[in-house]
Enzyme design. Structure first.
Site, PDB file in Angstrom:
ATOM      1  CE  LYS A  79      -6.156  -5.057   5.165  1.00 45.90           C
ATOM      2  NZ  LYS A  79      -5.234  -4.192   5.950  1.00 45.90           N
ATOM      3  CE  LYS A 111      -0.717   0.143   5.087  1.00 46.60           C
ATOM      4  NZ  LYS A 111      -1.823   0.513   6.021  1.00 46.60           N
ATOM      5  CD  GLU A 153     -10.343  -6.021   8.976  1.00 45.23           C
ATOM      6  OE1 GLU A 153      -9.411  -6.275   8.294  1.00 45.23           O
ATOM      7  OE2 GLU A 153     -10.818  -4.938   9.245  1.00 45.23           O
TER       8      GLU A 153
END
Length: 276
Positions: free
Chosen positions: A128, A67, A177
């Site tokens: 993600k 990221k 999650e």
């Protein structure tokens, strides 16, 4: 000077802003970017899925993250591309790579994942992102991801089941999650056992953005043994990994900023894993 309460309130706004931005972007993408029918065609031509769960259970268990930016810390690393970093991540022994694709807050792009997967098709990739619409699930499979993240904090249990069902139909593995036991229990009540491959405990409270590794320890026994379970956020040393693995039964560990904040994340990952 900001008070502690004001700082906490400002942090809590990030999640709401990200979700609202994502919702707005998805509606735009449906109309002017890539229509669902085109995504469906791309899925038919996409690379076969590789199991992230199996890779975690049979390998190091370490999922390394790519990221460029963090909403709290700003730009982490804008100088290295995903395909370069992934090369060294896999050489280091990563069980999989997580790639942030959200544009405004994380400076990510779907092309980051697409390019990396095209070069390393034998390895599993996790998209993600903040999934809040079925369109994103089609998009996830079309760009070559092997697994998708569903965040219990931003979805209803009904949405978790609905999105997980579609993901499995597209042969995507699903990482659910959670941050609290209540989030997990609500989802389990929907009968998702056959739809979820991995349960991830986020040590970062998405309401306050504070990190506490003890959250993984506290929730370890609440996760049914049929799930592969991983710990996310704040994993920055082998000591933490070994403690969570040996004493709390975790199979995997997601490491993000620990590598990406360095000038060369790939080389940093190699050094980290060599000192295991």
């Amino acid at each position: 000077m900001l008070t502690i309460k004001t700082k906490m309130e400002n942090k809590a706004k990030y999640l709401e802003e990200i979700v609202n931005e994502t919702r707005k972007n998805v509606e735009t993408f449906k109309k002017i970017r890539i229509p669902p029918r085109i995504l469906e065609k791309q899925i038919q031509e996409s690379i076969p899925v590789v199991s992230l769960k199996k890779s975690i259970l049979l390998g190091t268990g370490v999922i390394m993250e790519y990221k460029r930016r963090s909403p709290l810390k700003g730009y982490l690393n804008m100088n290295v591309e995903s395909e370069y970093v992934c090369k060294y991540y896999f050489e280091a022994g990563a069980s999989g790579v997580s790639i942030l694709t959200e544009e405004r807050f994380f400076a990510g792009r779907c092309s980051d994942l697409r390019r990396a997967k095209s070069l390393y098709p034998a390895y599993p990739f996790l998209r993600k992102d903040f999934i809040i619409d079925e369109y994103q699930i089609l998009e996830t499979r079309s760009i070559g991801a092997d697994a998708i993240l569903l965040i219990a904090n931003i979805l209803s249990p009904q949405e978790v089941k609905k999105f997980a069902t579609l993901s499995k139909e597209l042969h995507l593995e699903v990482l659910l999650e959670i941050h609290t036991e209540l989030e997990l229990l609500k989802c389990l009540h929907m009968g998702i056992e056959n739809l979820i491959d991995i349960i991830g405990v986020n040590n970062r409270n998405l309401d306050t953005m504070e990190i506490d590794i003890d959250n993984s320890k506290k929730l370890s026994d609440t996760i049914p043994p049929l799930f592969c379970k991983i710990s996310e956020s704040g994993i920055h040393s082998h000591k933490i990994i070994q403690d969570l693995k040996k004493n709390y039964g975790y199979h995997g560990f997601l490491i993000g900023e620990r590598f990406m904040k360095e000038p060369d994340p790939g080389i940093e990952a190699l050094l980290f894993m060599r000192h295991e």
